[in-house]
Design a protein around this motif. Structure first.
Motif, short mmCIF file in Angstrom:
data_model
loop_
_atom_site.label_atom_id
_atom_site.label_comp_id
_atom_site.label_asym_id
_atom_site.label_seq_id
_atom_site.Cartn_x
_atom_site.Cartn_y
_atom_site.Cartn_z
N TRP A 25 31.92 -19.47 7.01
CA TRP A 25 31.58 -20.09 6.14
C TRP A 25 32.03 -20.49 4.38
CZ3 TRP A 25 33.27 -15.23 2.27
CH2 TRP A 25 33.19 -15.29 1.32
N LEU A 26 33.13 -21.39 5.35
CA LEU A 26 33.53 -22.51 4.82
C LEU A 26 32.52 -23.70 3.68
CD1 LEU A 26 36.54 -23.56 7.20
CD2 LEU A 26 36.27 -22.29 5.11
N GLY A 27 33.01 -24.15 3.03
CA GLY A 27 32.27 -24.74 2.76
C GLY A 27 31.96 -25.33 0.60
N ASP A 28 30.75 -25.89 0.25
CA ASP A 28 30.65 -25.70 -1.31
C ASP A 28 28.73 -25.14 -1.07
OD1 ASP A 28 32.85 -26.62 -3.27
OD2 ASP A 28 32.38 -28.42 -2.63
N TRP A 29 28.80 -23.62 -1.71
CA TRP A 29 27.67 -23.16 -1.66
C TRP A 29 26.71 -22.88 -3.08
CZ3 TRP A 29 26.39 -22.59 3.64
CH2 TRP A 29 27.06 -22.51 4.57
N GLU A 30 25.34 -23.14 -2.82
CA GLU A 30 24.22 -22.57 -4.22
C GLU A 30 23.96 -21.32 -3.55
OE1 GLU A 30 22.03 -24.93 -6.59
OE2 GLU A 30 21.13 -24.43 -5.62
N THR A 31 24.36 -20.11 -3.78
CA THR A 31 23.35 -18.98 -2.95
C THR A 31 21.99 -18.87 -4.59
OG1 THR A 31 25.72 -18.73 -2.83
CG2 THR A 31 24.03 -16.56 -3.29
N ASN A 32 21.15 -17.85 -3.55
CA ASN A 32 20.63 -17.99 -4.37
C ASN A 32 19.59 -16.72 -3.83
OD1 ASN A 32 18.83 -20.00 -5.89
ND2 ASN A 32 19.28 -21.02 -3.61
N ALA A 33 18.66 -15.40 -4.68
CA ALA A 33 18.79 -14.19 -4.59
C ALA A 33 17.69 -14.08 -5.26
CB ALA A 33 19.96 -13.62 -4.77
N ASN A 34 16.67 -13.73 -4.67
CA ASN A 34 15.68 -13.21 -5.66
C ASN A 34 14.81 -14.02 -5.69
OD1 ASN A 34 15.81 -10.30 -4.80
ND2 ASN A 34 17.30 -10.02 -6.25
N GLY A 35 14.97 -15.48 -5.03
CA GLY A 35 13.94 -16.89 -5.99
C GLY A 35 14.88 -17.57 -6.89
N LYS A 36 15.93 -17.37 -6.70
CA LYS A 36 16.69 -17.66 -8.59
C LYS A 36 17.79 -17.98 -7.55
CE LYS A 36 14.41 -14.48 -11.94
NZ LYS A 36 14.50 -13.51 -12.64
N ILE A 37 18.47 -18.59 -8.74
CA ILE A 37 19.97 -19.33 -8.51
C ILE A 37 21.01 -17.61 -8.80
CG2 ILE A 37 21.75 -20.26 -9.30
CD1 ILE A 37 19.40 -22.88 -9.17
N ALA A 38 21.70 -17.86 -8.20
CA ALA A 38 22.71 -16.59 -8.06
C ALA A 38 24.23 -16.54 -8.44
CB ALA A 38 22.68 -15.01 -6.88
N GLY A 39 24.73 -17.68 -8.17
CA GLY A 39 25.77 -18.66 -8.48
C GLY A 39 25.68 -19.62 -7.42
N THR A 40 27.26 -19.95 -7.66
CA THR A 40 27.97 -20.79 -6.98
C THR A 40 29.68 -20.95 -6.42
OG1 THR A 40 29.10 -22.87 -8.25
CG2 THR A 40 27.04 -22.72 -7.94
N ASN A 41 29.47 -20.78 -5.25
CA ASN A 41 30.83 -20.51 -4.05
C ASN A 41 31.28 -22.08 -3.42
OD1 ASN A 41 32.39 -18.64 -3.87
ND2 ASN A 41 31.07 -17.50 -2.77
N LYS A 42 33.00 -21.84 -3.49
CA LYS A 42 33.66 -22.76 -3.16
C LYS A 42 34.06 -22.07 -2.11
CE LYS A 42 35.98 -26.91 -3.39
NZ LYS A 42 36.47 -28.16 -4.09
N ILE A 43 34.01 -22.21 -1.32
CA ILE A 43 34.80 -21.33 0.72
C ILE A 43 35.78 -22.63 0.75
CG2 ILE A 43 35.13 -20.19 1.92
CD1 ILE A 43 33.79 -19.09 0.15
N VAL A 44 37.60 -22.41 0.97
CA VAL A 44 38.37 -23.16 1.49
C VAL A 44 39.23 -23.01 2.47
CG1 VAL A 44 38.10 -24.44 -0.62
CG2 VAL A 44 39.53 -23.18 -1.04
N LEU A 45 39.95 -23.24 2.94
CA LEU A 45 40.98 -22.54 4.18
C LEU A 45 42.55 -22.67 3.03
CD1 LEU A 45 40.15 -24.21 7.34
CD2 LEU A 45 40.40 -22.04 6.24
N LEU A 46 43.45 -21.86 3.38
CA LEU A 46 44.86 -22.15 2.54
C LEU A 46 46.18 -21.92 3.39
CD1 LEU A 46 43.51 -20.56 -0.50
CD2 LEU A 46 44.04 -22.84 -0.55
N GLN A 47 47.28 -21.71 3.60
CA GLN A 47 47.84 -20.98 3.83
C GLN A 47 48.32 -21.64 5.13
OE1 GLN A 47 50.72 -20.04 2.29
NE2 GLN A 47 50.06 -20.69 0.51
N ASP A 48 48.16 -23.01 5.64
CA ASP A 48 47.41 -23.82 6.83
C ASP A 48 46.72 -22.21 7.81
OD1 ASP A 48 50.04 -25.11 7.02
OD2 ASP A 48 51.32 -23.64 7.39
#
Length: 156
Positions: A25-48
């Motif tokens: 799931w890590l990474g910079d994402w664009e999320t689509n739902a029902n054929g439309k952009i639902a939002g963006t999501n940045k998933i990163v690792l923290l704390q070692d």
């Protein structure tokens, strides 16, 4: 190891295969739902690399949220704590099954006094995308209704 010595790979409790199960799931994402952009999501690792942090920005104005995902070694389960800028929160617990991370909430009660449970499944697709399907059950997990079905694609 003392408090001033940074952990080495062998010293860190999070350098295990189970701690890496949700790394798809890590990474910079664009999320689509029902054929439309639902939002963006940045998933990163923290704390070692012990915490996976989600940073959601909805296409709906003024809605953002953050989740903290971690492997709870005492429960031997994954957990997610979601908190958004509307004051909502959600605690989920579960595990990796095949190529799917499946996390569920406890049974909750809505303002009308109705019982319900959340289940969110992230599917690691072969093409590198990730499907997130959020479902709700109002009948003690007998049936589930999808309330969000999104496809994460890496930003270019």
């Amino acid at each position: 190891m003392n408090a001033q010595t940074p952990p080495k790979k062998d010293d860190c409790a999070c350098f295990t295969p189970v701690h890496r199960q949700f790394d798809f799931w890590l990474g910079d994402w664009e999320t689509n739902a029902n054929g439309k952009i639902a939002g963006t999501n940045k998933i990163v690792l923290l704390q070692d690399k012990c915490i996976i942090q989600e940073n959601w920005v909805s296409a709906t104005p003024n809605y953002t949220g953050t989740s903290y995902n971690f492997y709870n070694k005492d429960l031997k389960k994954w957990q997610q704590l979601w908190i958004d800028n509307q004051g909502s929160n959600l605690l989920l617990t579960g595990e990796l099954v095949g190529n799917q991370m499946i996390l569920k909430s406890d049974v909750l009660t809505n303002p009308k006094g109705e019982k319900y449970q959340n289940r969110i499944t992230w599917t690691n697709n072969k093409d590198g995308s990730v499907r997130q399907n959020w479902e709700v059950s109002k009948d003690d997990s007998k049936t589930w209704t999808s309330i969000f079905d999104g496809l994460y694609k890496k930003k270019k």
